[in-house]
Design a protein around this motif. Structure first.
Motif, PDB file in Angstrom:
ATOM      1  N   LEU A   1       5.203  -2.810  -8.559  1.00  0.00           N
ATOM      2  CA  LEU A   1       4.858  -1.059  -7.701  1.00  0.00           C
ATOM      3  C   LEU A   1       7.540  -1.082  -7.506  1.00  0.00           C
ATOM      4  CD1 LEU A   1       2.636  -1.973  -4.971  1.00  0.00           C
ATOM      5  CD2 LEU A   1       2.694   0.155  -7.105  1.00  0.00           C
TER       6      LEU A   1
ATOM      7  N   GLU B   1       0.735  -1.216   0.321  1.00  0.00           N
ATOM      8  CA  GLU B   1       0.492  -0.163   0.027  1.00  0.00           C
ATOM      9  C   GLU B   1       0.913   1.448   0.599  1.00  0.00           C
ATOM     10  OE1 GLU B   1      -3.307   1.956   2.376  1.00  0.00           O
ATOM     11  OE2 GLU B   1      -2.229   0.327   3.227  1.00  0.00           O
TER      12      GLU B   1
ATOM     13  N   GLU C   1      -3.379  -6.057   0.188  1.00  0.00           N
ATOM     14  CA  GLU C   1      -2.623  -4.645   0.692  1.00  0.00           C
ATOM     15  C   GLU C   1      -3.516  -4.468   2.951  1.00  0.00           C
ATOM     16  OE1 GLU C   1      -4.343  -0.612  -1.131  1.00  0.00           O
ATOM     17  OE2 GLU C   1      -2.236  -1.223  -2.047  1.00  0.00           O
TER      18      GLU C   1
ATOM     19  N   VAL D   1      -5.750  -7.154  -4.834  1.00  0.00           N
ATOM     20  CA  VAL D   1      -4.742  -5.923  -4.305  1.00  0.00           C
ATOM     21  C   VAL D   1      -5.768  -5.507  -3.230  1.00  0.00           C
ATOM     22  CG1 VAL D   1      -3.979  -3.930  -5.064  1.00  0.00           C
ATOM     23  CG2 VAL D   1      -4.874  -5.145  -7.174  1.00  0.00           C
TER      24      VAL D   1
ATOM     25  N   ASP E   1      -4.989   1.016 -11.022  1.00  0.00           N
ATOM     26  CA  ASP E   1      -3.852   0.940 -12.013  1.00  0.00           C
ATOM     27  C   ASP E   1      -3.107  -0.626 -11.414  1.00  0.00           C
ATOM     28  OD1 ASP E   1      -4.346   4.089 -12.589  1.00  0.00           O
ATOM     29  OD2 ASP E   1      -3.639   4.453 -11.236  1.00  0.00           O
ATOM     30  N   VAL E   2      -2.723  -0.665 -10.256  1.00  0.00           N
ATOM     31  CA  VAL E   2      -2.093  -1.627 -10.027  1.00  0.00           C
ATOM     32  C   VAL E   2      -2.859  -3.309 -10.403  1.00  0.00           C
ATOM     33  CG1 VAL E   2      -1.041  -3.090  -7.622  1.00  0.00           C
ATOM     34  CG2 VAL E   2      -1.346  -0.448  -7.619  1.00  0.00           C
TER      35      VAL E   2
ATOM     36  N   ARG F   1       3.915   6.086  -5.295  1.00  0.00           N
ATOM     37  CA  ARG F   1       3.792   5.981  -6.219  1.00  0.00           C
ATOM     38  C   ARG F   1       3.047   7.129  -7.242  1.00  0.00           C
ATOM     39  NH1 ARG F   1       6.994   2.598  -4.761  1.00  0.00           N
ATOM     40  NH2 ARG F   1       8.790   1.926  -6.412  1.00  0.00           N
TER      41      ARG F   1
ATOM     42  N   THR G   1       2.921  -7.795  -7.640  1.00  0.00           N
ATOM     43  CA  THR G   1       1.918  -6.850  -7.173  1.00  0.00           C
ATOM     44  C   THR G   1       3.600  -5.953  -6.851  1.00  0.00           C
ATOM     45  OG1 THR G   1      -0.069  -7.390  -6.784  1.00  0.00           O
ATOM     46  CG2 THR G   1       0.606  -5.471  -5.739  1.00  0.00           C
TER      47      THR G   1
ATOM     48  N   ARG H   1       2.257   1.764  -3.417  1.00  0.00           N
ATOM     49  CA  ARG H   1       0.958   1.879  -4.537  1.00  0.00           C
ATOM     50  C   ARG H   1       1.261   3.571  -4.260  1.00  0.00           C
ATOM     51  NH1 ARG H   1      -4.194   3.373  -3.988  1.00  0.00           N
ATOM     52  NH2 ARG H   1      -4.314   2.230  -1.890  1.00  0.00           N
TER      53      ARG H   1
ATOM     54  N   TYR I   1      -0.720   5.680  -7.677  1.00  0.00           N
ATOM     55  CA  TYR I   1      -1.533   4.482  -8.377  1.00  0.00           C
ATOM     56  C   TYR I   1      -2.587   4.476  -7.514  1.00  0.00           C
ATOM     57  CZ  TYR I   1       3.376   3.392 -10.884  1.00  0.00           C
ATOM     58  OH  TYR I   1       3.894   4.020 -11.437  1.00  0.00           O
TER      59      TYR I   1
END
Length: 80
Positions: free
Chosen positions: A66, A21, A49, A45, A33-34, A27, A62, A24, A29
């Motif tokens: 990332l 998390e 997380e 996802v 997006d992920v 970045r 994942t 993500r 996102y």
């Protein structure tokens, strides 16, 4: 200061989900997006997380997307 606040402030190694998390969000996102990048669903996802899904393959996919795969090397690999 009570015992609970001392516990809450003590340094603890972040969970795999927390690392995912944080990466993500850092970045910029979205969950979508992920999910789109990894081929997972938003629900998958989110489960990663939240440390509710421990599928090593999904975690590695994942983390790789990332750019933090090296941070989660302790995740056990699935044997075929």
């Amino acid at each position: 200061m009570n015992r609970v606040s001392k516990i809450e402030k003590s340094p603890v190694a972040p969970s795999v989900g927390a690392l995912l998390e944080e990466a993500r969000l850092t970045r910029g996102y979205s969950l979508y997006d992920v999910a789109e990048t990894t081929g997972l669903t938003v629900a998958q996802v989110t489960a990663l997380e939240n440390d509710a899904d421990f599928d090593a393959s999904r975690i590695r996919r994942t983390a790789s997307a990332l750019g933090i795969l090296e941070k989660i090397q302790d995740v056990p690999r699935r044997h075929h």
